[in-house]
Design a protein around this motif. Structure first.
Motif, mmCIF file in Angstrom:
data_model
loop_
_atom_site.group_PDB
_atom_site.id
_atom_site.type_symbol
_atom_site.label_atom_id
_atom_site.label_comp_id
_atom_site.label_asym_id
_atom_site.label_seq_id
_atom_site.Cartn_x
_atom_site.Cartn_y
_atom_site.Cartn_z
ATOM 1 N N ASN A 175 0.799 -1.220 0.000
ATOM 2 C CA ASN A 175 0.000 0.000 0.000
ATOM 3 C C ASN A 175 0.834 1.273 0.000
ATOM 4 O O ASN A 175 0.294 2.355 -0.213
ATOM 5 C CB ASN A 175 -0.924 0.020 1.224
ATOM 6 N N VAL A 176 2.131 1.137 0.281
ATOM 7 C CA VAL A 176 2.992 2.311 0.413
ATOM 8 C C VAL A 176 4.185 2.145 -0.527
ATOM 9 O O VAL A 176 4.872 1.125 -0.471
ATOM 10 C CB VAL A 176 3.480 2.477 1.867
ATOM 11 N N PRO A 177 4.453 3.139 -1.377
ATOM 12 C CA PRO A 177 5.588 3.039 -2.301
ATOM 13 C C PRO A 177 6.923 2.904 -1.558
ATOM 14 O O PRO A 177 7.103 3.472 -0.466
ATOM 15 C CB PRO A 177 5.549 4.355 -3.075
ATOM 16 N N ALA A 178 7.838 2.194 -2.143
ATOM 17 C CA ALA A 178 9.156 1.970 -1.536
ATOM 18 C C ALA A 178 9.874 3.283 -1.254
ATOM 19 O O ALA A 178 10.569 3.411 -0.240
ATOM 20 C CB ALA A 178 9.998 1.075 -2.433
ATOM 21 N N THR A 179 9.686 4.266 -2.113
ATOM 22 C CA THR A 179 10.344 5.555 -1.895
ATOM 23 C C THR A 179 9.826 6.234 -0.624
ATOM 24 O O THR A 179 10.595 6.866 0.103
ATOM 25 C CB THR A 179 10.145 6.487 -3.100
ATOM 26 N N THR A 180 8.540 6.074 -0.351
ATOM 27 C CA THR A 180 7.961 6.634 0.878
ATOM 28 C C THR A 180 8.505 5.889 2.090
ATOM 29 O O THR A 180 8.853 6.508 3.105
ATOM 30 C CB THR A 180 6.427 6.556 0.842
ATOM 31 N N ILE A 181 8.582 4.586 1.997
ATOM 32 C CA ILE A 181 9.129 3.788 3.102
ATOM 33 C C ILE A 181 10.562 4.203 3.391
ATOM 34 O O ILE A 181 10.953 4.333 4.558
ATOM 35 C CB ILE A 181 9.018 2.285 2.798
ATOM 36 N N ASP A 182 11.341 4.441 2.347
ATOM 37 C CA ASP A 182 12.731 4.879 2.548
ATOM 38 C C ASP A 182 12.798 6.196 3.314
ATOM 39 O O ASP A 182 13.621 6.346 4.216
ATOM 40 C CB ASP A 182 13.440 5.031 1.201
ATOM 41 N N VAL A 183 11.917 7.133 2.976
ATOM 42 C CA VAL A 183 11.887 8.429 3.671
ATOM 43 C C VAL A 183 11.476 8.245 5.133
ATOM 44 O O VAL A 183 12.015 8.897 6.032
ATOM 45 C CB VAL A 183 10.922 9.406 2.953
ATOM 46 N N LEU A 184 10.549 7.334 5.379
ATOM 47 C CA LEU A 184 10.018 7.119 6.731
ATOM 48 C C LEU A 184 10.858 6.160 7.570
ATOM 49 O O LEU A 184 10.595 5.992 8.761
ATOM 50 C CB LEU A 184 8.592 6.578 6.648
ATOM 51 N N SER A 225 1.871 8.643 9.875
ATOM 52 C CA SER A 225 0.614 8.003 10.249
ATOM 53 C C SER A 225 -0.125 7.464 9.033
ATOM 54 O O SER A 225 -0.604 6.328 9.035
ATOM 55 C CB SER A 225 -0.273 8.990 11.003
ATOM 56 N N ALA A 226 -0.219 8.282 7.994
ATOM 57 C CA ALA A 226 -0.940 7.866 6.787
ATOM 58 C C ALA A 226 -0.333 6.596 6.211
ATOM 59 O O ALA A 226 -1.054 5.662 5.846
ATOM 60 C CB ALA A 226 -0.923 8.986 5.756
ATOM 61 N N ALA A 227 0.969 6.541 6.160
ATOM 62 C CA ALA A 227 1.634 5.353 5.607
ATOM 63 C C ALA A 227 1.488 4.161 6.542
ATOM 64 O O ALA A 227 1.180 3.047 6.101
ATOM 65 C CB ALA A 227 3.105 5.653 5.357
#
Length: 84
Positions: free
Chosen positions: A2-11, A59-61
């Motif tokens: 549900n969450v792009p890998a790029t977002t996970i990397d930032v988080l 939170s959203a992610a």
């Protein structure tokens, strides 16, 4: 999914902070995770704060794991949103 890998990397630093706050549970223990706008995401164990994480993006992610289009467990998603 549900969450792009790029977002996970930032988080990642905040994800690690949250995951490090978890501990093994004993019978009767209960975790609660809550998001309060303009405040953060709170992880509590038996009503005691373990950690707070800043950012609506976090939170959203994080909640997408259970509530996104492809939840980790469909039955759990239904229970969380009031279904059966």
């Amino acid at each position: 999914e549900n969450v792009p890998a790029t977002t996970i990397d930032v988080l990642r630093p905040r994800l690690n902070q949250l995951h490090q706050a978890y501990e093994d549970l004993k019978p009767g223990d209960r975790y609660a995770i809550t998001y309060l706008p303009n405040s953060g995401t709170y992880l509590e164990l038996n009503g005691k704060l373990r950690v707070s994480i800043e950012g609506a993006d976090f939170s959203a992610a994080y909640f997408q794991v259970w509530l996104g289009d492809k939840p980790i467990h469909k039955k759990l998603k239904a229970q969380l949103v009031g279904g059966r």
